[in-house]
Design a protein around this motif. Structure first.
Motif, PDB file in Angstrom:
ATOM      1  N   VAL A 135      27.136  39.845  43.320  1.00 42.10           N
ATOM      2  CA  VAL A 135      28.142  39.011  42.674  1.00 42.10           C
ATOM      3  C   VAL A 135      29.326  39.840  42.203  1.00 42.10           C
ATOM      4  O   VAL A 135      30.481  39.388  42.271  1.00 42.10           O
ATOM      5  N   VAL A 136      29.090  41.064  41.751  1.00 38.77           N
ATOM      6  CA  VAL A 136      30.183  41.929  41.304  1.00 38.77           C
ATOM      7  C   VAL A 136      30.945  42.458  42.505  1.00 38.77           C
ATOM      8  O   VAL A 136      32.186  42.499  42.509  1.00 38.77           O
ATOM      9  N   ARG A 137      30.199  42.867  43.527  1.00 36.61           N
ATOM     10  CA  ARG A 137      30.862  43.360  44.742  1.00 36.61           C
ATOM     11  C   ARG A 137      31.743  42.279  45.360  1.00 36.61           C
ATOM     12  O   ARG A 137      32.861  42.546  45.834  1.00 36.61           O
ATOM     13  N   ALA A 138      31.268  41.022  45.349  1.00 34.64           N
ATOM     14  CA  ALA A 138      32.052  39.922  45.920  1.00 34.64           C
ATOM     15  C   ALA A 138      33.375  39.753  45.174  1.00 34.64           C
ATOM     16  O   ALA A 138      34.399  39.421  45.781  1.00 34.64           O
ATOM     17  N   ASN A 139      33.370  39.990  43.857  1.00 39.46           N
ATOM     18  CA  ASN A 139      34.614  39.898  43.089  1.00 39.46           C
ATOM     19  C   ASN A 139      35.632  40.935  43.546  1.00 39.46           C
ATOM     20  O   ASN A 139      36.835  40.648  43.667  1.00 39.46           O
ATOM     21  N   LEU A 140      35.164  42.157  43.805  1.00 31.56           N
ATOM     22  CA  LEU A 140      36.086  43.207  44.246  1.00 31.56           C
ATOM     23  C   LEU A 140      36.516  42.994  45.691  1.00 31.56           C
ATOM     24  O   LEU A 140      37.633  43.370  46.078  1.00 31.56           O
ATOM     25  N   LEU A 146      42.911  39.442  48.453  1.00 30.49           N
ATOM     26  CA  LEU A 146      44.158  38.932  47.890  1.00 30.49           C
ATOM     27  C   LEU A 146      45.263  39.974  47.966  1.00 30.49           C
ATOM     28  O   LEU A 146      46.410  39.649  48.294  1.00 30.49           O
ATOM     29  N   ALA A 147      44.930  41.231  47.677  1.00 28.96           N
ATOM     30  CA  ALA A 147      45.940  42.293  47.758  1.00 28.96           C
ATOM     31  C   ALA A 147      46.464  42.420  49.189  1.00 28.96           C
ATOM     32  O   ALA A 147      47.686  42.581  49.407  1.00 28.96           O
ATOM     33  N   ILE A 550      38.969  38.657  33.142  1.00 30.78           N
ATOM     34  CA  ILE A 550      39.511  39.523  34.184  1.00 30.78           C
ATOM     35  C   ILE A 550      38.642  40.761  34.385  1.00 30.78           C
ATOM     36  O   ILE A 550      38.732  41.416  35.421  1.00 30.78           O
ATOM     37  N   ARG A 551      37.772  41.084  33.411  1.00 33.41           N
ATOM     38  CA  ARG A 551      36.924  42.280  33.543  1.00 33.41           C
ATOM     39  C   ARG A 551      36.022  42.198  34.767  1.00 33.41           C
ATOM     40  O   ARG A 551      35.668  43.221  35.345  1.00 33.41           O
ATOM     41  N   ASP A 552      35.639  40.952  35.142  1.00 35.62           N
ATOM     42  CA  ASP A 552      34.749  40.788  36.284  1.00 35.62           C
ATOM     43  C   ASP A 552      35.397  41.215  37.598  1.00 35.62           C
ATOM     44  O   ASP A 552      34.706  41.386  38.599  1.00 35.62           O
TER      45      ASP A 552
END
Length: 583
Positions: A135-140, A146-147, A550-552
C-alpha cells in the motif's frame, strides 16, 4: 544475474520454465513433509514450493528461513493446485531446486503487510521497512506516474524545466525561513526557498517564456496532515499572458491528469469570487461536492433581519446570525444535536453554542428556541433556507468573520456525517478576485494575502492610494474537494507599481531595495507581462490517492513535530562544527 524474472511477473504461460528469483521472505508455512514460502519484491509475490519428495535438503533449508531474509531461488514454474485469485501470480508456484540466503534479517518490529500491526510512530522510525508494504509502495508509484504525466504535458506545451537555487536570500514576508550559516562568509546566512518566486520571474525577464520545475520548498511552519517542513511544488510561470491564459493552461493540465489517471472527464471548471466563497461557505477553499450554502438571517450589509427583537439576547447582541440547511437530517436525535453543539464549542472552533430548527414530517418547524420564536417567525426561517419536511436547520451567531469560519467547520462536519464527502468524487473550483492585502492588527499594517509580487486587478489600481483594503488581486486558486491544490497570480512587472506595493506593505525605499533590489532593477531591462501558478504536488498526490495525509505519499516524511525519527533529525552539532561556522 540475481534474477531472471521479478516476483510479480510469472504466469501460466511460463509453466515448465527454469527461473531465478530474488527477494524478501514474506511468509513461511511449514507443513511437515512440505513447506511454502512467499517471496516478495517491488513487483509482487510468488509462492515457492519445497517438497520432501523433490529435495529433503531444500525442505530443511526452507525451515531455517526467517521473515524478511533476502534470498535467491532457482527452480521450475509449475501450475498451483490451489490457486490464489488475490495475487497476479496466484496460478503458479516455483518448485525450488536451489536456495541461497543472500542476507539474514532480524524479526521486524511490525508485520510487513497492508493491514499491519505497526502504529504511525514505529512505522516512521522504521520507514525503510514500511516502504516494503504494497500500500505504501503503491502511493509512491502514483507519485511517480503523476510526475511523469505532468512533465510530459508541460514539455509538450513548450515549457522548459529549469532548476533554481536552493541557497538563497532570506525575506521578511511570508512564513518563517529555514536558514543556513555560511562558513565562508562569517556572520551571514542563506535561507532555504519557500518557493522559487523571484527566480521564476527573473527567468521571464530573461526571455524563457514558459518555465516549470518540480521543486522542493521549505517553510518553518506549524505542521498538520497536509503540511510538512519540506514539500514539493509544481512551479510554473508564463510570459505574455493574462489571467485567463494561465487558468486555461493549467485547467488543461488537471483535466489531462484526471483523464489519464482516473478516467474522468470534466467540462469547464466553475469559478467563484473570494467574496462569494466567504459569504456562502465561510472558506476560500469551499468543498462543493455538496450543498448547504450559508443563509444569513442577520448580517452586516444584509437588509434582512429575521431574528432581532424577540428578546433572545444571544441573537440580539451580535451582528451576524447565519445557518445551514442539512437536507433530510431532521432524524437527528437530541443526543446527536447535543454532540454537534459540543463540536462547535470546542476551543479549535470557538462557538458559544448552536440553535437548531427541525422541519417535521407535516412541514411545521420546531426549534430549540421555541420560547422566543413563534410559528410565524420560524416559518420565515424555513422560507429563507428553502427548507422542506425532513430538513434540519443549524444556526450559529457572533462576529461575522468568526461565525463564518465556525459555520464552515460545522458544514464540513455535517457533510462527513451525512456521507456527502465521497473521496471518489472530484469537484474542482477556481476561486478568483482575492483581496490584494489583509490588515494585521498586531503589526498595524497591511500584509500581502498571497505575496508582494501579485498584481492588483487593473480596475482597482486607483484604489491603492485611497482604499487599499478594497483592492482585489489578479490572483486565482484551484480548489478540489475543499483542498487548495494550487494558486497563482498575474505578477507586477512595472518597477513603479512594485514600489507602490512595497510602500503599502510598510517597506521603506531602502528596505525594498535591500531585500528585492535585484528584482526591481531587472524590471528596468524589459520585463514582459507574466504570471504563473504553483501546485502543491504532495497534496495533489494525496487527492488522487484518496488520503487526507500527504505523509503517505512522501518517501521519508517528518512527523507532526517536524522530526525525522528514522535518522533522528534535527540534531545537535558538535563544538568544532559550530566553531567553524562562527556560531
Amino acid at each position: 544475474m540475481f534474477r531472471s524474472h521479478t516476483c510479480g511477473e510469472l504466469r501460466l504461460s511460463h509453466v515448465g520454465s527454469e527461473v531465478t528469483l530474488a527477494g524478501w521472505v514474506s511468509k513461511i508455512r511449514l507443513m511437515g513433509s512440505m513447506a511454502f514460502v512467499d517471496i516478495r519484491d517491488r513487483y509482487g509475490i510468488t509462492q515457492l514450493s519445497f517438497n520432501e519428495s523433490y529435495s529433503k535438503e531444500m525442505l530443511a533449508a526452507a525451515a531455517e528461513l526467517g521473515r524478511e531474509y533476502v534470498i535467491q531461488v532457482f527452480g521450475k514454474v509449475a501450475e498451483r493446485e490451489s490457486k490464489n485469485k488475490q495475487i497476479a501470480t496466484g496460478e503458479i508456484e516455483i518448485i525450488v531446486t536451489d536456495l541461497k540466503v543472500l542476507n539474514s534479517a532480524k524479526t521486524p518490529p511490525f508485520t510487513i503487510e497492508n493491514e499491519t500491526d505497526g502504529g504511525d510512530d514505529i512505522r516512521m522510525q522504521y520507514r525503510y521497512l514500511d516502504l516494503r508494504r504494497d500500500v505504501v509502495r503503491a502511493n509512491l508509484e502514483l507519485r511517480h506516474r503523476l510526475a511523469q504525466k505532468i512533465r510530459n504535458f508541460l514539455s509538450s506545451s513548450d515549457f522548459l524545466e529549469v532548476e533554481t537555487p536552493v541557497l538563497i536570500k532570506s525575506t521578511p514576508e511570508g512564513a518563517r525561513d529555514f536558514v543556513v550559516p555560511s562558513r565562508l562568509n562569517p556572520g551571514q546566512w542563506y535561507a532555504l526557498p519557500q518557493s522559487p518566486q523571484t527566480f521564476k520571474q527573473l527567468l521571464m525577464v530573461s526571455g524563457f517564456d514558459k518555465y516549470f520545475q518540480i521543486v522542493k520548498c521549505f517553510r518553518d511552519e506549524d505542521l498538520r496532515a497536509d503540511r510538512q517542513p519540506e514539500f514539493t511544488q509544481i512551479d510554473c510561470e508564463m510570459s505574455f499572458v493574462e489571467q485567463e491564459d494561465v487558468i486555461q493552461q493549467f485547467e488543461g493540465l488537471m483535466k489531462s491528469l484526471f483523464a489519464e489517471e482516473k478516467q474522468l472527464s470534466f467540462g469547464a471548471f466553475p469559478r467563484m469570487t473570494y467574496a462569494d466563497a466567504m459569504r456562502l461557505y465561510g472558506s476560500d477553499k469551499p468543498d462543493i461536492r455538496f450543498g448547504m450554502p450559508f443563509v444569513e438571517l442577520k448580517a452586516p450589509g444584509n437588509a434582512r433581519d429575521l431574528v432581532s427583537g424577540k428578546d433572545f439576547v444571544v441573537f440580539d447582541s451580535v451582528d451576524s446570525v447565519i445557518g445551514i440547511c442539512a437536507k433530510g437530517a431532521a432524524h437527528y436525535t437530541r443526543k446527536q444535536l447535543d454532540a454537534l453543539t459540543e463540536f462547535v464549542k470546542r476551543p479549535q472552533i470557538g462557538a458559544k453554542g448552536m440553535v437548531w430548527c427541525r422541519i417535521e414530517a407535516d412541514g411545521s418547524p420546531k426549534s430549540s428556541v421555541d420560547k422566543f420564536y413563534d410559528a410565524t417567525a420560524l416559518e420565515a426561517w424555513k422560507s429563507a433556507f428553502g427548507a422542506e419536511a425532513g430538513d434540519l436547520i443549524l444556526i450559529l451567531a457572533g462576529d461575522l468573520h468568526k461565525t463564518r469560519k465556525q459555520l464552515n467547520e460545522l458544514r464540513l462536519q455535517m457533510g462527513s456525517e451525512l456521507g456527502l464527502r465521497n473521496p471518489n468524487e472530484f469537484k474542482p473550483l477556481w476561486v478568483v478576485d482575492f483581496p490584494l492585502l489583509e490588515w494585521d492588527e498586531d503589526s498595524q499594517r497591511f500584509h500581502a494575502m498571497h505575496h508582494p509580487f501579485t498584481s492588483p486587478l487593473p480596475e482597482d489600481i486607483s484604489l491603492m492610494d485611497t482604499n487599499p483594503g478594497a483592492v482585489r488581486a489578479n490572483a486565482y486558486d484551484l480548489v478540489i474537494n475543499g483542498v487548495e491544490i494550487g494558486g497563482g497570480s498575474i505578477r507586477i512587472f512595472d518597477k513603479q507599481l512594485q514600489a507602490r506595493m512595497f510602500d503599502l506593505l510598510g517597506f521603506t525605499p531602502e528596505q525594498a531595495q535591500s531585500q528585492f533590489g535585484f528584482l526591481m532593477n531587472a524590471f528596468e531591462y524589459g520585463a514582459p507581462p507574466h504570471g504563473g501558478l504553483a501546485f502543491g504536488f504532495d497534496r495533489l498526490c494525496s487527492l488522487f490517492g484518496g488520503s487526507e495525509s500527504i505523509r503517505d505519499f512522501i518517501a521519508f516524511p517528518k512527523n507532526n513535530s517536524g522530526r525525522d525519527v528514522m535518522i533522528d533529525a534535527p540534531s545537535e552539532l558538535d563544538a568544532q562544527q559550530l566553531k567553524d561556522l562562527g556560531i
